[in-house]
Design an enzyme around this catalytic site. Structure first.
Site, PDB file in Angstrom:
ATOM      1  N   HIS A  15       0.855  -1.183   0.000  1.00  0.00           N
ATOM      2  CA  HIS A  15       0.000   0.000   0.000  1.00  0.00           C
ATOM      3  C   HIS A  15       0.893   1.236   0.000  1.00  0.00           C
ATOM      4  O   HIS A  15       1.816   1.342   0.807  1.00  0.00           O
ATOM      5  CB  HIS A  15      -0.892  -0.006   1.251  1.00  0.00           C
ATOM      6  CG  HIS A  15      -1.827   1.161   1.287  1.00  0.00           C
ATOM      7  ND1 HIS A  15      -2.928   1.245   0.469  1.00  0.00           N
ATOM      8  CD2 HIS A  15      -1.795   2.307   2.004  1.00  0.00           C
ATOM      9  CE1 HIS A  15      -3.545   2.390   0.690  1.00  0.00           C
ATOM     10  NE2 HIS A  15      -2.880   3.054   1.615  1.00  0.00           N
ATOM     11  N   THR A  42      -5.957  -8.614   5.885  1.00  0.00           N
ATOM     12  CA  THR A  42      -7.067  -9.084   6.709  1.00  0.00           C
ATOM     13  C   THR A  42      -8.340  -8.472   6.127  1.00  0.00           C
ATOM     14  O   THR A  42      -8.276  -7.728   5.145  1.00  0.00           O
ATOM     15  CB  THR A  42      -6.916  -8.644   8.179  1.00  0.00           C
ATOM     16  OG1 THR A  42      -6.930  -7.214   8.210  1.00  0.00           O
ATOM     17  CG2 THR A  42      -5.620  -9.164   8.794  1.00  0.00           C
ATOM     18  N   GLU A  73     -10.056  -6.103   7.052  1.00  0.00           N
ATOM     19  CA  GLU A  73     -10.121  -4.636   7.130  1.00  0.00           C
ATOM     20  C   GLU A  73      -9.259  -4.013   6.034  1.00  0.00           C
ATOM     21  O   GLU A  73      -8.054  -4.321   5.940  1.00  0.00           O
ATOM     22  CB  GLU A  73      -9.602  -4.192   8.515  1.00  0.00           C
ATOM     23  CG  GLU A  73      -9.849  -2.744   8.816  1.00  0.00           C
ATOM     24  CD  GLU A  73      -9.102  -2.311  10.074  1.00  0.00           C
ATOM     25  OE1 GLU A  73      -8.856  -1.107  10.208  1.00  0.00           O
ATOM     26  OE2 GLU A  73      -8.762  -3.174  10.893  1.00  0.00           O
ATOM     27  N   ASP A 107      -6.720  -2.342   3.952  1.00  0.00           N
ATOM     28  CA  ASP A 107      -5.395  -1.780   4.255  1.00  0.00           C
ATOM     29  C   ASP A 107      -5.129  -1.739   5.759  1.00  0.00           C
ATOM     30  O   ASP A 107      -4.321  -0.933   6.232  1.00  0.00           O
ATOM     31  CB  ASP A 107      -5.240  -0.369   3.652  1.00  0.00           C
ATOM     32  CG  ASP A 107      -5.428  -0.365   2.144  1.00  0.00           C
ATOM     33  OD1 ASP A 107      -4.995  -1.315   1.485  1.00  0.00           O
ATOM     34  OD2 ASP A 107      -6.024   0.596   1.624  1.00  0.00           O
TER      35      ASP A 107
HETATM   36  C1  GRF Z   1       1.444   0.540  -6.456  1.00  0.00           C
HETATM   37  O1  GRF Z   1       1.652   1.875  -6.148  1.00  0.00           O
HETATM   38  C2  GRF Z   1       0.885  -0.184  -5.275  1.00  0.00           C
HETATM   39  O2  GRF Z   1       1.340   0.310  -4.052  1.00  0.00           O
HETATM   40  C3  GRF Z   1      -0.590   0.068  -5.408  1.00  0.00           C
HETATM   41  O3  GRF Z   1      -0.825  -0.017  -6.788  1.00  0.00           O
HETATM   42  C4  GRF Z   1       0.360   0.346  -7.499  1.00  0.00           C
HETATM   43  C5  GRF Z   1       0.659  -0.750  -8.469  1.00  0.00           C
HETATM   44  O4  GRF Z   1       1.706  -0.410  -9.353  1.00  0.00           O
HETATM   45  N1  GRF Z   1      -1.331  -0.852  -4.585  1.00  0.00           N
HETATM   46  P1  GRF Z   1       2.319  -1.510 -10.312  1.00  0.00           P
HETATM   47  O5  GRF Z   1       1.170  -2.099 -11.141  1.00  0.00           O
HETATM   48  O6  GRF Z   1       2.997  -2.560  -9.495  1.00  0.00           O
HETATM   49  O7  GRF Z   1       3.279  -0.776 -11.198  1.00  0.00           O
END
Ligand code: GRF
Length: 215
Positions: free
Chosen positions: A109, A141, A143, A145
């Site tokens: 995330h 989980t 929840e 993130d």
């Molecule tokens: C990343 O910034 C990740 O944190 C978020 O979605 C983006 C995916 O980027 N959950 P990529 O497809 O791996 O380039």
């Protein structure tokens, strides 16, 4: 060797970093399958370039989340994975799905969790005047993130940075490094989930995850 399945919806640069880390033997695991919900997603080509099997479960073909997840779960199970990685997988998963894979399922995330769960994390960090931002790998989980953080990396927010600048900086200078690290710990059975906590070498990890430092 652990069997790793990656779920992705977009460009898949994290997927690429994970494939490259596997090929460079940065962890004791193989990416055995890539699953997407977006038929035209670039992650499919990335997988194919490395001879990795793919599956596409297009959520638009389903009338309910439950039916979508039933087929998604079948696709996941067909690869018999030890580790399931959400790398930019843009569907919210129900508690039924998440609970089935609890402890095997990790996500990245783009914020310093517990700050900014949900969307628009980069703009929110800029709007709040934060001088640092980053990304967090966590167990998934029910929840959103909200599962226990595993590892977190940070980078400075510079004056006049747009959300797009910050997103790209976090992606390349943090995400692509911390994801393989978390996978390495899982492959070596050093990392596990127990009772709502992430444990590394049997020690509970703090609420922001292990702090990763750029080399
Ligand atoms: C990343 O910034 C990740 O944190 C978020 O979605 C983006 C995916 O980027 N959950 P990529 O497809 O791996 O380039």
């Amino acid at each position: 060797m652990k069997r790793i399945v990656v779920l992705a919806s977009g460009s898949g640069t994290n997927l690429q970093a994970i494939i490259d880390a596997a090929e460079n033997q940065q962890f004791a695991g193989d990416v055995v399958g890539v699953i997407t919900n977006v038929p035209e997603a670039k992650c499919l080509a990335r997988a194919a370039n490395h001879g990795i099997a793919t599956a596409c479960i297009d959520h638009k073909a389903y009338s309910s989340r439950e039916e979508f997840e039933a087929d998604l779960g079948q696709a996941v199970d067909s690869f018999a994975p030890d580790i399931i990685v959400l790398a930019g997988f843009m569907r919210i998963l129900t508690p039924v799905f998440v609970d089935k894979y609890l402890g095997k399922l990790i996500n990245i995330h783009p914020s310093l969790l517990p700050k900014y769960p949900g969307l628009n994390t980069h703009q929110r960090a800029i709007d709040a005047g934060d001088d640092e931002a980053g990304a967090t790998v966590h167990f998934v989980t029910a929840e959103l993130d909200g599962g226990p953080p595993i590892i977190q990396g940070r980078t400075g927010v510079r004056e006049n940075m747009t959300a797009a600048d910050l997103a790209s900086e976090i992606l390349y200078s943090v995400e692509h490094h911390i994801f393989p690290k978390a996978i390495d710990w899982l492959c070596d059975d050093r990392l596990r989930y127990a009772e709502g906590k992430a444990l590394l070498d049997n020690t509970i990890i703090g609420e922001s995850g292990v702090q990763w430092e750029k080399a």
